[in-house]
Design an enzyme around this catalytic site. Structure first.
Site, PDB file in Angstrom:
ATOM      1  N   ALA A   1       0.851  -1.193   0.000  1.00 52.52           N
ATOM      2  CA  ALA A   1       0.000   0.000   0.000  1.00 52.52           C
ATOM      3  C   ALA A   1       0.884   1.239   0.000  1.00 52.52           C
ATOM      4  CB  ALA A   1      -0.907   0.005   1.226  1.00 52.52           C
ATOM      5  N   LYS A   2       0.455   2.244  -0.735  1.00 52.07           N
ATOM      6  CA  LYS A   2       1.193   3.508  -0.766  1.00 52.07           C
ATOM      7  C   LYS A   2       0.557   4.421   0.269  1.00 52.07           C
ATOM      8  CE  LYS A   2       3.314   6.554  -4.222  1.00 52.07           C
ATOM      9  NZ  LYS A   2       4.699   6.084  -4.058  1.00 52.07           N
ATOM     10  N   ALA A   3       0.895   4.142   1.532  1.00 57.24           N
ATOM     11  CA  ALA A   3       0.294   4.842   2.661  1.00 57.24           C
ATOM     12  C   ALA A   3       1.288   5.813   3.266  1.00 57.24           C
ATOM     13  CB  ALA A   3      -0.171   3.839   3.712  1.00 57.24           C
TER      14      ALA A   3
ATOM     15  N   TYR B   1       5.973   5.840   4.884  1.00 55.88           N
ATOM     16  CA  TYR B   1       7.098   6.638   4.419  1.00 55.88           C
ATOM     17  C   TYR B   1       7.906   7.272   5.548  1.00 55.88           C
ATOM     18  CZ  TYR B   1       6.000   5.658  -0.348  1.00 55.88           C
ATOM     19  OH  TYR B   1       5.830   4.995  -1.533  1.00 55.88           O
TER      20      TYR B   1
END
Length: 327
Positions: free
Chosen positions: A179-181, A185
């Site tokens: 998931a690009k959550a 990051y």
């Protein structure tokens, strides 16, 4: 005007973009919760859930100038991943993909951009401090701004020096690395800050098994004896859309490819190494931990794939796969 407002405006005046573009060069409008608003008006409350707990999902996509006008590259795939990331965190996006795609086009068009980086972002808004935020409102914005080569224009030809990070990527059963959550990051920030502190342009993280994972915001490829290698999705990577593009272009060129677990030492014996990503595009690696990769220059396979990539995104070759969405 209140003291808080004055401070906010002062910060805006001294802010630079992620590419260190002076504020005057930034776009005028951001798409924010369904409408285009002035850049300085796209604000959230300090009690926004995402500020406290990282409860956001986002995408990065590029718009390139082509002979037929500006075109978004693989926008539908990016929006599909945005929706899948939101689903993993039980977030219901307020618009369908067709409306989001229209908003992406609108924000590019309204800012009169031809080459741009787009940042769609969805987050949980104000609604208390409970970790269970399923009742919090989901808000959205889409920004489009000028952004050149992520690691510097010269890096696309000369390459960059990188180091293996001391930070390990999260295990797949801790947080969903696919998931690009926003919360994911924080790991990337540690990798990037350490790399800069040690004099590298970027860091490369290992996974919990000690094999290669990815950069702070890029996938990684190695070339060895004419074979293109990259870590699999099980190595705690975000399986990037640029990564998929490069694998597809490699097959078009008859280049053998393998997705497999790769030991750290393979980097030191590789003929070529390069990064891929929406921001990084296709960036060669010149040296790893002070050891020169190959000839110390962009290698022949990297050159072939980089040229094929830019010809594809800039509409210089037939778009057989429907990857370009014209603005």
């Amino acid at each position: 005007m209140s003291a808080a407002s004055t401070l906010s405006e002062a910060r805006l005046e001294t802010t630079t973009s992620p590419a260190n573009v002076p504020l005057g060069a930034l776009p005028e409008r951001i798409w924010f919760n369904g409408r285009l608003v002035p850049w300085a008006s796209a604000t959230v409350h300090v009690m926004t859930h995402a500020l406290h707990y990282g409860s956001s999902v986002f995408e990065g996509m590029r718009c390139y100038e082509t002979p037929r006008g500006p075109a978004l590259f693989r926008a539908r795939e990016h929006l599909r991943r945005l929706r899948e990331s939101a689903r993993l965190y039980r977030m219901e996006l307020p618009l369908d993909d067709a409306a989001l795609l229209a908003a992406c086009r609108d924000v590019v068009r309204s800012n009169r951009l031809t080459d741009a980086y787009l940042r769609p972002l969805a987050w949980r808004g104000v609604g208390g401090l409970s970790l269970n935020a399923t009742r919090h409102p989901v808000e959205m914005m889409i920004a489009a701004l000028p952004w050149g080569a992520y690691l510097g224009e010269e890096s696309l030809e000369t390459g960059v020096d990188v180091g293996i990070s001391s930070w390990t990527r999260p295990a797949p059963n801790t947080i969903p690395t696919g998931a690009k959550a926003g919360g994911n990051y924080v790991s990337s920030q540690l990798i990037a800050m350490e790399a800069e502190r040690l004099g590298f342009a970027e860091g490369i993280a290992l996974d919990t098994s000690g094999t290669l994972s990815e950069g702070s915001g890029e996938n990684i490829f190695l070339v060895r004896d004419g074979v293109l290698l990259t870590p699999p999705s099980g190595s705690s990577i975000l399986a990037g859309i640029t990564r998929d593009t490069v694998l597809t272009l490699a097959r078009d060129h008859g280049i053998p490819t393998r997705e497999e677990r790769i030991p750290r030492e393979a980097l030191y014996a590789a003929d070529e190494v390069f990064f891929t990503g929406t921001a990084a595009e296709v960036t060669p690696v010149r040296a790893v931990d002070g050891l020169v990769v190959g000839s110390g220059r962009r290698g022949p396979m990297t050159t072939t794939l980089q040229r094929a990539f830019f010809a594809t995104v800039r509409g210089e070759r037939t778009d057989d796969r429907g990857w370009l969405t014209y603005v």
